[in-house]
Structures are given as C-alpha cells and as structure tokens.
Design an enzyme around this catalytic site. Structure first.
Site, mmCIF file in Angstrom:
data_model
loop_
_atom_site.group_PDB
_atom_site.id
_atom_site.type_symbol
_atom_site.label_atom_id
_atom_site.label_comp_id
_atom_site.label_asym_id
_atom_site.label_seq_id
_atom_site.Cartn_x
_atom_site.Cartn_y
_atom_site.Cartn_z
ATOM 1 N N TYR A 171 41.922 29.151 60.231
ATOM 2 C CA TYR A 171 42.918 28.468 59.401
ATOM 3 C C TYR A 171 43.489 27.249 60.121
ATOM 4 C CZ TYR A 171 47.106 28.066 56.397
ATOM 5 O OH TYR A 171 48.091 27.628 55.558
ATOM 6 N N LYS A 175 43.160 23.400 58.775
ATOM 7 C CA LYS A 175 44.339 22.602 58.444
ATOM 8 C C LYS A 175 44.474 21.382 59.347
ATOM 9 C CE LYS A 175 45.860 24.709 54.840
ATOM 10 N NZ LYS A 175 45.691 24.040 53.530
#
Length: 285
Positions: A171, A175
């Site tokens: 993640y 991002k």
C-alpha cells in the site's frame, strides 16, 4: 439539493464512489451542482468478490436528494473499461470535466509474510487503477482540447502511508507511486488545458475500521469533512492549481511539500567511503 452551485455544469467521474470517502465525495459534489458518474466494483476490503449495489446505492441517495448521477460498474484497473467509462459518460452527459479515483483495497502484512498476490493486487488496484483512468482521460482531453470551455481536473488519492508504514509495503509503495504519477501528469496535462493534483485524506473509513488498534474514530475525522476539498480541486475556482498534494483532515487543510534536498555537501576531489564516513553526520544534522 439546489439547482445551482459552484459545480453547476461540471461532469465528474468518482471511482470507488460506493463507500467511504468516495461515497461522501460523490454525494457532496452532486449537492454542489455537479453531475456525477459513480464507479465502484463493490469488492471486499481485500479485493474479493464484486457487487453493483454500492455504486447503485450512492446514485440512489444522490437522486433522492435531487441530484443527477448514474452508476457505472467495472474494474478501474482495466484500460478497456476506463475507456468505456469515459465514452459512456460523454454519451450520456456530453463531456467529462473532472475525475477523482478513490478505488482501493488493503492486504496488509509484514514483508516476511506478504505474498506475491498481496503485493500485485494492491499495486494493481491503487497504482494501475490511477494510470488506467488518467491515461484514457488524458487522451480524451487531448482530443477535445480545442472545444474545452474550462480547465479539466484530475485528483489522485494518496495516503500518509506513502511516507512508509509497517505492515503496508504494498500500500505504501502504491500510494507513493500515485504521487510520482500525479507530479508527472501535472507537467503533461496543461498542454491540453487540464491539471492534476493529489489528495492526501485522513478520515474514518472501512480501512481504518479494519485496523485492530484504530487511531481515531468516525466522529473525529468523518469522510464528509474531506469531500469539500475535492469539490474545490475539481471546480473552476482551482484553475491553475496544479501538481499539488493537498492534505485534508477534519477541519484542517494543508499543502504537503514535495521532496527536496535537506542538506548537501561537496568535495571537489570526489567522494570516497572514508570521506563519507567522516562527514556523513553533516547531512544528518
């Protein structure tokens, strides 16, 4: 729902618009006068399954409040699908002025336990999803630049995890990648009258709800507090605001600085391991 507002006449695609931040944003944009196309694949938080209900429920709420919206079911990671999403939006409403991508999943694990599928799924949804939508929007906006009557806008969604967070290598990497993508897009889109910015939201969503130790509650940072920031970024009032990362947290809005050199040092004779060993503390401050 009023007949006019700051987003009157704006047609906006909201991907991941069936729940959480995406749902709150879609409903807010519509309340400000925007026509909203709500995409959501309706998966679990881990990316399993699919359902048309989340997008349909958001659209129903918008219409019940007097707004204009339609649901569009599909996988935002697929280039063919995002091309279809844009084409159907244009066919229904004549234009696409803006888009924001909230589509996302989580598969948290420490590096020692993370599987290849955990990595691929999260990178695919968050990073490829941004690319697929933005690539096809850029093509559409390029083709329609001569007819544009306003600056078009794309809002990517990043996270504080882009700075690094234990248990979220996939993640965090995705991002952080969104930030690089948005900075590059912000250099390319202005030539056909469009802009790109990143939103760094902090709000209580099912991603926070799933954490064993929740850092805050829904009353502290509800998704509805973030939605007006997206409204501004896709509005004509934000013309010329490009390549920025905007943090939205409760009642606070701030700009996140781009990475830059904190300290530097020069050796005119060139560096060696020994010289760096002696002087590296200068960089550390």
């Amino acid at each position: 729902m009023t007949d006019t507002g700051p987003l009157d006449g704006t047609v906006c695609i909201v991907t991941g618009g069936g729940r959480g931040l995406g749902e709150a944003t879609a409903e807010h944009l519509a309340s400000e006068g925007a026509t909203v196309v709500v995409n959501d694949l309706g998966t679990s938080l881990q990316g399993d399954g699919a359902s048309e209900e989340p997008a349909a429920e958001t659209v129903a709420a918008i219409r019940d409040a007097g707004g204009t919206a339609m649901a569009h079911f599909g996988d935002v990671t697929e280039l063919d699908y995002t091309e279809e999403l844009i084409a159907d939006t244009v066919a229904e409403y004549g234009r696409v002025d803006a888009a924001v991508n909230f589509a996302g999943v989580l598969r948290d694990a420490y590096l020692t336990e993370m599987t290849g599928d955990d990595w691929d799924t999260v990178i695919d949804v968050h990073l490829r999803g941004h690319f697929a939508l933005l690539r096809n929007l850029a093509r559409h906006w390029d083709e329609t630049a001569d007819d544009a009557d306003r600056e078009r806008a794309f809002v990517g969604v990043t996270s504080p995890s882009a700075l690094g967070n234990a248990g979220q290598a996939n993640y965090s990497a995705a991002k952080a990648g969104v930030l690089g993508l948005i900075r590059t897009a912000s250099a390319e889109l202005p030539r056909f009258d469009a802009r790109a910015n990143a939103l760094l939201p902090i709000a209580y969503t099912r991603m926070i709800e799933d954490m064993p130790h929740q850092p805050f509650g829904e009353d502290d940072f509800p998704p509805e507090k973030v939605a007006p920031v997206v409204g501004y970024l896709v509005s004509e009032a934000a013309e010329g605001v490009n390549g920025k990362t905007v943090r939205a947290q409760g009642d606070m809005v701030s700009l996140v600085a781009d990475p830059e050199d904190e300290n530097s040092m020069v050796d005119s004779e060139g560096w060696t391991v020994e010289k760096l060993s002696e002087r590296f503390d200068e960089l550390l401050g």
